[in-house]
Design an enzyme around this catalytic site. Sequence first.
Site, PDB file in Angstrom:
ATOM      1  N   GLU A 190      24.677 -54.629  -4.006  1.00  0.00           N
ATOM      2  CA  GLU A 190      23.769 -55.178  -2.997  1.00  0.00           C
ATOM      3  C   GLU A 190      23.087 -54.041  -2.249  1.00  0.00           C
ATOM      4  O   GLU A 190      23.751 -53.134  -1.733  1.00  0.00           O
ATOM      5  CB  GLU A 190      24.533 -56.050  -2.005  1.00  0.00           C
ATOM      6  CG  GLU A 190      23.612 -56.639  -0.938  1.00  0.00           C
ATOM      7  CD  GLU A 190      24.362 -57.267   0.222  1.00  0.00           C
ATOM      8  OE1 GLU A 190      23.725 -57.991   1.009  1.00  0.00           O
ATOM      9  OE2 GLU A 190      25.583 -57.028   0.347  1.00  0.00           O
ATOM     10  N   ILE A 245      11.428 -45.275   3.501  1.00  0.00           N
ATOM     11  CA  ILE A 245      10.868 -43.935   3.353  1.00  0.00           C
ATOM     12  C   ILE A 245      10.170 -43.576   4.661  1.00  0.00           C
ATOM     13  O   ILE A 245       9.578 -44.440   5.320  1.00  0.00           O
ATOM     14  CB  ILE A 245       9.826 -43.882   2.197  1.00  0.00           C
ATOM     15  CG1 ILE A 245      10.445 -44.369   0.889  1.00  0.00           C
ATOM     16  CG2 ILE A 245       9.264 -42.459   2.037  1.00  0.00           C
ATOM     17  CD1 ILE A 245      11.528 -43.491   0.321  1.00  0.00           C
TER      18      ILE A 245
END
Length: 387
Positions: free
Chosen positions: A106, A112
């Site tokens: 999961e 980012i």
Amino acid sequence: MSQQFVGINGEQTGLGFTNRDQGAKVEEDQGLIDFKIITNNGNHERMKMLIDLKNIFARQLPKMPKEYIVRLVFDRNHESMCIVKDDTKVIGGICYRKYPTQRFAEIAFLAITANLQVKGYGTRLMNKFKEHIQKQDVEYLLTYADNYAIGYFRKQGFYQEIKMNPDRWKGFIKDYDGGTLMECYVHPSIDYGNISDLIREQKQLMIDMIKKLTLNDRVYPGIEKQNYKMETSNGDRPAVKPESVQGIMESGWTIEDYNELKKQKEKTFMISCQQIIDTMKKHKSAWPFLEPVNKDDVPDYYDVITDPIDIKTIEKKLQNNQYTSKDLFIKDVKRIFINCRNYNQPDTIYYKCANELERTIDDYLKKLKDESQIPGVSKKIKKTNNK
């Protein structure tokens, strides 16, 4: 709508997918970025990287409670893959938990740094993560995505349709309000670390196969320079035979196919013209133009109008295939109105009928004019010198 690339793993993306991954892969090959698996093992350097990654998650996922982010990132059941730039700076990563007995993992968080999101790091990060998780005998990835993240995960091969048996994952992961559960199958035979090279090689292979099956890359010199005209005296055949043009026969062209296409277009042309004729005949102002003018009723008409025309005559010419171009048909229809106005005074019923019918039929004529020229009929263009 742009064309979609659908990969063997279900990636739904445009051709930019390859470019995004390749750009970051070049930086990886040059040693400018690296991908590291980090766990909370008490190591000072690793703890600092986890803190930096936790801060990125907190900034990029503002709706996620910070305490929850801290708990999962530093939970020893969870691992993180970090993108490290210049050996020291964490610029993004994935926090995830594996369930080895169930063969799935999961994804809890993925982010980012904001000013680096256009460099393809997100695409490369996911491919490197799949490459890593593939080696751990993980078959599926699950994640809860918010509305902003669904598009990204779709491009990476995630679907909202869950194919994994519910018994394998229910009770192992918790539901999240406002999130959409998505699944990705990790194909055991795909080299995710080099997927952009694989796609590029497949593309080149397809191009090479197409070149073998077609002549698209072959250039012929064309017709030799000479004085020639585009039509013969009868006006329905080009002076140069198509079969004599280099490359025509090699392309698979046949005169039979051409003639069949010509018949189809001529049929379409005749249908369009007949529809215009039928529209005129049904119009309330068409009655003066349905039949040729009776000389007994109007003795001097043919003295004034030397090129008479009417709807019945136009229909007969159409049925006899006398209209070799749409321009000739349009010219005849317009001549009905021109003749009427030339013979009759503006205050007459005939003059007014011509104007009203012309206004109605004008849009139909414009539409016909925009349609393609019927095949086999060349325009009257003469070429006397090739320079």
